[in-house]
Design a protein around this motif. Structure first.
Motif, PDB file in Angstrom:
ATOM      1  N   ARG A 144     -15.796  78.502  32.191  1.00  0.00           N
ATOM      2  CA  ARG A 144     -15.594  79.739  32.965  1.00  0.00           C
ATOM      3  C   ARG A 144     -16.318  80.877  32.256  1.00  0.00           C
ATOM      4  O   ARG A 144     -16.226  81.032  31.037  1.00  0.00           O
ATOM      5  CB  ARG A 144     -14.108  80.048  33.096  1.00  0.00           C
ATOM      6  CG  ARG A 144     -13.304  78.936  33.822  1.00  0.00           C
ATOM      7  CD  ARG A 144     -11.829  79.250  33.879  1.00  0.00           C
ATOM      8  NE  ARG A 144     -11.274  79.650  32.588  1.00  0.00           N
ATOM      9  CZ  ARG A 144     -10.956  78.783  31.622  1.00  0.00           C
ATOM     10  NH1 ARG A 144     -11.124  77.488  31.806  1.00  0.00           N
ATOM     11  NH2 ARG A 144     -10.448  79.220  30.478  1.00  0.00           N
ATOM     12  N   THR A 145     -17.027  81.654  33.041  1.00  0.00           N
ATOM     13  CA  THR A 145     -17.775  82.762  32.439  1.00  0.00           C
ATOM     14  C   THR A 145     -17.276  84.070  33.036  1.00  0.00           C
ATOM     15  O   THR A 145     -16.648  84.098  34.095  1.00  0.00           O
ATOM     16  CB  THR A 145     -19.286  82.644  32.703  1.00  0.00           C
ATOM     17  OG1 THR A 145     -19.498  82.583  34.113  1.00  0.00           O
ATOM     18  CG2 THR A 145     -19.856  81.414  32.039  1.00  0.00           C
ATOM     19  N   GLU A 146     -17.610  85.150  32.349  1.00  0.00           N
ATOM     20  CA  GLU A 146     -17.291  86.475  32.889  1.00  0.00           C
ATOM     21  C   GLU A 146     -18.455  87.404  32.586  1.00  0.00           C
ATOM     22  O   GLU A 146     -19.222  87.198  31.640  1.00  0.00           O
ATOM     23  CB  GLU A 146     -15.997  87.014  32.270  1.00  0.00           C
ATOM     24  CG  GLU A 146     -16.081  87.151  30.760  1.00  0.00           C
ATOM     25  CD  GLU A 146     -14.792  87.664  30.137  1.00  0.00           C
ATOM     26  OE1 GLU A 146     -13.721  87.456  30.713  1.00  0.00           O
ATOM     27  OE2 GLU A 146     -14.874  88.269  29.067  1.00  0.00           O
ATOM     28  N   HIS A 166     -21.217  84.613  27.631  1.00  0.00           N
ATOM     29  CA  HIS A 166     -20.463  85.029  28.810  1.00  0.00           C
ATOM     30  C   HIS A 166     -19.168  84.260  28.987  1.00  0.00           C
ATOM     31  O   HIS A 166     -18.551  84.328  30.053  1.00  0.00           O
ATOM     32  CB  HIS A 166     -21.332  84.880  30.072  1.00  0.00           C
ATOM     33  CG  HIS A 166     -22.369  85.949  30.181  1.00  0.00           C
ATOM     34  ND1 HIS A 166     -22.107  87.194  30.710  1.00  0.00           N
ATOM     35  CD2 HIS A 166     -23.653  85.970  29.788  1.00  0.00           C
ATOM     36  CE1 HIS A 166     -23.202  87.923  30.657  1.00  0.00           C
ATOM     37  NE2 HIS A 166     -24.162  87.200  30.099  1.00  0.00           N
ATOM     38  N   ALA A 191     -15.541  83.204  29.336  1.00  0.00           N
ATOM     39  CA  ALA A 191     -14.355  84.002  29.650  1.00  0.00           C
ATOM     40  C   ALA A 191     -13.421  83.988  28.443  1.00  0.00           C
ATOM     41  O   ALA A 191     -13.200  82.937  27.842  1.00  0.00           O
ATOM     42  CB  ALA A 191     -13.647  83.421  30.873  1.00  0.00           C
TER      43      ALA A 191
END
Lengths: 147, 366, 418, 219
Positions: free
Chosen positions: C295-297, C415, C417
């Motif tokens: 998961r990236t943000e 990136h 999360a």
């Protein structure tokens, strides 16, 4: 199918009616030769068999040249037809064999085709003939007087 | 049989005028593709010519050529030529027989030594001393070698005399050869055909009488004027060939429509002759016009040129089976070559030393 | 023993197989492969035409494996390549071919030209005609364990740094885990952030992994120089470690040729199928993404592009994964002209980067990449091969182009999360 | 030996010899190639190599769009020549007659007029290819005697075949002889020159396609 009559005869036109497109070039050649005849007096002739001609070409040529004033037939070992076309000085000469097949066909560009003229040798022969006929006639006349 | 009168004088007595000469020459000129203007000059020369002595020898032949030449339903203009020649010897036509006939031949040769035209029909057998065709105990070869040196020129009439013809067909049991294979020092005019077109012979003789020369010949010794074009060139069915319209069998729609007979084996494209223009039987027709392909009879060895009904583009010999043999042989040799390749690889793999890190350190050995 | 012409020819004979015979039978000298090769397009010199580079191999094939060649050989008419020829061809084979395989894509008769170049190198190295730089790198790989001379101790030092930077445990020689991560020397020495990035990603995804003290080097100079025997030695190390540690999957890092060497050549070099799977790091990341474990943000604001490493994409089949991953973080992502399977090489693949002699030529042909980049106007270029990264950075610097070169794995790690 | 004898030879014995050399040669070339084998690929494949191989056999027949702008003339001429040669060889009535005679199968022909146009196009394409071979630095550099010889050997059957349809200026016998001999020359040199690509290109494509497909790459 026991006899020849048993085999059906189907008549078909196998001749493809087509044109080689040779009529027009030929007419131009005639034009040149006629021009030459008037300028130099030199006769010319075109052998119709020397060119591939198909029915259409032939008809076109005949149609454009047309029918003229003179129609002559020479009977020398089979007939020869000599016709002047509607173009004066352009003659259509067809030689037939004794079995009525065409031997040769020419367009002659001349004042009078050679075949219509009497050969000097024939003329001499004619003279001899005439003289011998005269001779026999006068002998006969004389004889009658005698008798 | 020779006289001092000119042709014109002789014929004039029979009521034949100079117009007939002119007409004859005009048709010959047309036939031989000479300029129409030549006709007048030719007529003069022909009229002034003396009768030409002709000796006609028949060897291995069927007399079809002579039939073609002499058979006509009614006297025709071209028959004029028979008045222009003196046929001094022809075995079939000569009135007498036996020693008398032989004597006439001898006499003809002596009387016109070096001046007569020799016409030959039939091929000459050479095998076993030429015994397969003899006349009065002499072989054809013997007769030809005796007569030909005395002739002015030779006309080889028909495909047998010109090229060996049917007697020469595979396996050629009599060892038949053409006239030109024997006679090398005389002008030879080949008039091939099975039979040849009569008017072609007439034309050649007329040419000789009027011009005093033999006509231009092609590489096969045939007069170019008659054999220059192929049947195909002058065929009235040619347009169908160009359109790709072919009869596929002798009774199909295409055949009824008069389409090209190429696929039915017509040899017109490779056959040089005047049939398509002069036609046969008084100009009635010629084979293609009658619905059958040209057999190619005026070309050498036409009898062995494959089936008459095999298209020219098709092979004359069995190719499919040879291809199959080729595939089989190729497979066998290929497997052998493949095994050889494998052993090369195996052997190399066995003998080559694997690369080690030390090899990268050293200098290359040349 | 040492290298020799005889050994070189024997090596070529050994390597010629049915495809090679078919390729030589099929070539019609149309020259289209030249237009696919950046060494030709950027220099205009016909000698760089790919098929021409194979002339020595063609001679060997014709002479040894065709019937008429054998016959001509008997009469001394079919000549084997001479030592002088091999000297001449050395630069064509090693300096002006990056094994990028673009020529194999366009050949109208379907020849895999680069497949043959790889085989010619077998002969070249066996005959002693390999570039000094590549030879040295190969010797170091075998004797020290890495072409750049990285030892297990160096690795341990880097592990310590990464553990400190990330605050994560970086396992070494841990048996029974899912993944054994390999590294390339460049990643250990020049791009140490990679190790940390991988650790962070695996940590977030919750997968078990390890590094190995005996099989940390993924690159394979043996394959680049063209020696199957030496390449096998290097692959064997990895196989041994992976089997000893009983891992399920070995991860090939961001390196193009390492992936080809292990994934596609590996089992064939050691002569048996592997008992574990081999995946590229991007394959693994994409799998984790698909499983929802990655998961990236946050998003990149820069205009970016992706440079396809030849061995990874065109010759490796990892085409969609980098694009899936890049889209997660880079909305302004554009493709270069010819991107994907027809992408142009960075100019330093296939051992060219280790060959100092080839440097001027390599710098020259970078003009092709420049043309590609000039058309799209990006400020960052992402890739997944450390060698490409090095070459691209060098080329960009030489051409004074202000474009950043990024690792895709590192970019994703940035990136992650929280 | 006159032209008629040569023609008869070309239609019979000559054709037999050429066909035998062709079939023997091609079989040898293919077998010595096949029997070199490939090592089985031990790497776990992503997709079926066999299927990928077949796909490439067909897809590689489509022009490479990447090269269209760089080598457009070469590509277009190449297509015209290959397609033209194929059409003329298999759809000209006399040729079909030949195949029918040899193998007993036939199929519809194209009209001669169309064949003629295609022949002219193919000849034109061949000259364009020659011009490209001479003018293009790469092709000139690569070209050997064989390339020019094979070019000529490919041209002759087309040229003599075309002239055969226009016999008014040439003797049909001579042209047919020249045509057959040129075809026989082509058959004889076929297995020993790059003409073999007519067969091997399909294997090359298959090998390349299969190797790429196993890696999950479509080529």
């Amino acid at each position: 199918m026991n006899s020849l009559k048993g085999i059906p005869i189907i008549k078909l036109d196998a001749t493809p009616v087509m044109s080689h497109g040779n009529a027009l070039p030929l007419l131009h050649e005639i034009e040149v030769l006629l021009d030459q005849l008037i300028a130099t007096g030199k006769s010319g002739a075109i052998d119709l068999r020397s060119l591939p001609m198909l029915a259409d070409d032939y008809e076109k040529l005949k149609e454009i040249l047309g029918e003229g004033e003179v129609k002559a037939t020479v009977d020398a070992m089979g007939p020869s037809q000599v016709r002047e076309t509607a173009i004066h000085g352009v003659w259509w000469v067809t030689h037939f064999n004794s079995d009525a097949t065409v031997l040769a066909e020419f367009i002659e560009i001349t004042y009078i085709p050679e075949i219509l003229q009497t050969h000097p040798a024939d003329a001499r022969m004619g003279l001899e003939n005439l003289r011998s006929r005269l001779m026999s006639t006068s002998q006969v006349d004389k004889g009658e007087t005698d008798v | 049989m020779s006289d001092d009168k000119t042709l014109a004088e002789t014929l004039a007595q029979r009521g034949i005028s100079r117009r007939s000469f002119l007409k004859f020459c005009a048709s010959i000129a047309s036939l031989m593709a000479m300029p129409p203007a030549m006709a007048v000059e030719m007529a003069e020369k022909l009229a002034a010519a003396r009768r030409q002595s002709v000796v006609y020898l028949s060897f291995q032949e069927c007399t079809g050529c002579l039939e073609s030449l002499t058979r006509s339903h009614s006297p025709k203009l071209e028959d004029l030529i028979f008045d222009a020649i003196s046929l001094d010897y022809q075995e079939t036509l000569v009135a007498c027989a036996g020693h008398f006939a032989e004597h006439i031949l001898k006499e003809a040769i002596e009387k016109n030594d070096g001046k007569f035209i020799l016409m030959v029909d039939g091929s000459i057998p050479l095998k076993d001393g030429g015994i397969y065709s003899t006349i009065a105990g002499r072989t054809n070869l013997d007769i030809l070698e005796w007569v030909a040196p005395h002739a002015a020129a030779v006309i080889a009439v028909g495909s047998c005399a010109a090229f060996g013809g049917i007697p020469k067909a595979n396996p050629n049991p009599t060892g038949a050869v053409a006239v030109s294979d024997i006679i090398k020092d005389k002008p030879i005019i080949n008039v091939p055909g099975c039979p040849p077109i009569p008017v072609v012979i007439t034309g050649v003789i007329a040419h000789y009488l009027t011009m005093g020369t033999i006509p231009d010949l092609d590489e096969l010794g045939r007069p170019k004027v008659f054999f220059g074009d192929s049947i195909h060139d002058r065929c009235y069915r040619r347009p169908f060939y160009d359109q790709g319209k072919f009869a596929k069998s002798f009774d199909d729609e295409g055949a009824r429509n008069g389409w090209c007979l190429f696929e039915l084996g017509c040899k017109g494209p490779t056959t040089h002759n005047a049939c398509a223009t002069t036609k046969w039987n008084g100009g009635v027709s010629f084979p293609i016009e009658s619905g059958h392909g040209c057999l190619g009879c005026s070309e050498p060895d036409f009898w062995d040129a494959g089936s008459f009904y095999t298209a020219l583009s098709a092979p004359t010999k069995d190719v499919a089976n040879w291809a199959a043999i080729g595939v089989a042989a190729g497979a066998a040799i290929g497997v052998a070559a493949g095994i050889a390749n494998r052993s090369t690889k195996t052997e190399t793999k066995r003998t080559r030393k694997p690369l080690t890190v030390d090899d990268l350190k050293g200098k290359p050995k040349s | 023993m040492s290298t020799s012409l005889q050994q070189g020819l024997a090596a070529m004979i050994d390597k010629i197989d049915a495809p090679i015979a078919s390729f030589f039978n099929s070539c019609v000298h149309c020259g289209m492969c030249a237009d696919a090769c950046l060494f030709y397009t950027e220099t205009g010199d016909p000698k760089y035409t790919p098929i021409h580079k194979l002339e020595p191999l063609r001679k060997v094939w014709y002479r040894e494996f065709t019937l008429e060649g054998r016959l001509l050989k008997m009469f001394g008419l079919a000549k084997a390549p001479t030592d002088a020829e091999l000297v001449e061809w050395e630069t064509l084979i090693y300096d002006s071919c990056t094994l990028c395989g673009r020529c194999s894509m366009v050949c109208p008769v379907g020849n895999d030209i680069v497949y043959m170049v790889r085989k010619v190198r077998e002969g070249m190295v066996a005959s002693g005609h390999a570039p000094a730089g590549l030879k040295e790198a190969t010797v170091r790989s075998i004797e020290i364990g890495s072409p750049m001379g990285v030892t297990a101790d160096t690795l341990r030092a880097q592990i310590k740094h990464a553990a400190k930077d990330t605050g994560l445990d970086i396992p070494l020689d841990k048996a029974g885990v899912d993944y054994l991560l390999l590294m390339s020397s460049a990643e250990i020495m020049q791009f140490p952030e990679f190790m940390g990035a991988a650790a962070q990603i695996f940590h977030q995804a919750g997968v078990s992994w390890t590094l190995s003290s005996t099989a940390y080097e993924a690159t394979n100079s043996g394959m680049q120089i063209g020696s199957s025997e030496l390449a096998a030695v290097l692959v064997k190390r990895i196989v041994d470690a992976a089997e000893k540690l009983k891992v399920k999957t070995v991860i090939s890092p961001e390196c193009g040729h390492a992936y080809t060497a292990l994934r596609w050549e590996g089992p064939n070099l050691v002569g048996r199928p592997f008992t574990f799977k081999v995946k590229h790091i991007l394959e693994v990341l994409d799998e984790l993404r698909a499983e929802g474990k990655l998961r990236t943000e946050g998003l990149e604001t820069e205009r970016m592009t992706f440079h396809d490493p030849c061995q990874l994409v065109r010759r490796g089949g990892v085409h969609d994964q980098p694009r899936n991953l890049l889209r997660m973080v880079a909305p302004d992502y554009v493709e270069m002209e010819d991107a994907g399977n027809m992408n142009w090489c960075c100019g330093g693949g296939g051992g060219v980067s280790a060959n100092e002699r080839a440097e001027p030529l390599r710098i020259k042909v970078f003009s092709r990449k420049k043309k590609q980049l000039d058309k799209i106007g990006v400020s960052a270029m992402v890739t997944a091969c450390s060698n490409c990264r090095n070459m691209l950075e060098e080329g960009l610097e030489h051409n004074h182009m202000d474009i950043k070169v990024l690792s895709l794995t590192e970019l994703i790690a940035e990136h992650l999360a929280k | 030996m006159n032209i008629f004898d040569i023609l008869q030879w070309a239609r019979g014995t000559g054709l037999q010899i050429a066909v035998v050399i062709f079939s023997v040669g091609v079989l040898i070339r293919l077998l010595e190639m096949w029997m070199l084998n490939r090592k089985p690929d031990l790497a776990e494949p992503r997709a079926s190599g066999t299927l990928g191989g077949w796909r490439t056999v067909f897809t590689r027949s489509a022009p490479s769009m990447v090269l269209m702008k760089k080598a457009g003339l070469l590509l277009v001429s190449g297509y015209i020549f290959h397609l033209g040669f194929f059409i003329v060889l298999f759809f000209f009535a006399p040729h079909i007659r030949l195949f029918h005679n040899m193998f007993g199968v036939s199929w519809p022909a194209l009209p001669n007029g169309i064949i003629e146009i295609i022949t002219i196009l193919s000849i034109g394409a061949l000259f364009a290819l020659l011009a490209h071979r001479i003018m293009n630095p790469v092709q000139r550099f690569l070209s050997t005697f064989q390339d020019y010889f094979v070019w000529l050997a490919s041209l002759l059957p087309l040229l003599t075949g075309y002239l055969l349809l226009h016999t008014s200026d040439f003797s049909y016998s001579q042209m047919l002889t020249a045509h057959l001999l040129s075809v026989e020359l082509l058959l004889v040199i076929f297995p020993f020159t790059k003409l073999m690509h007519a067969f091997t290109t399909f294997f090359s494509r298959w090998y390349t396609g299969a190797m790429a497909a196993r890696k999950g790459v479509t080529v």
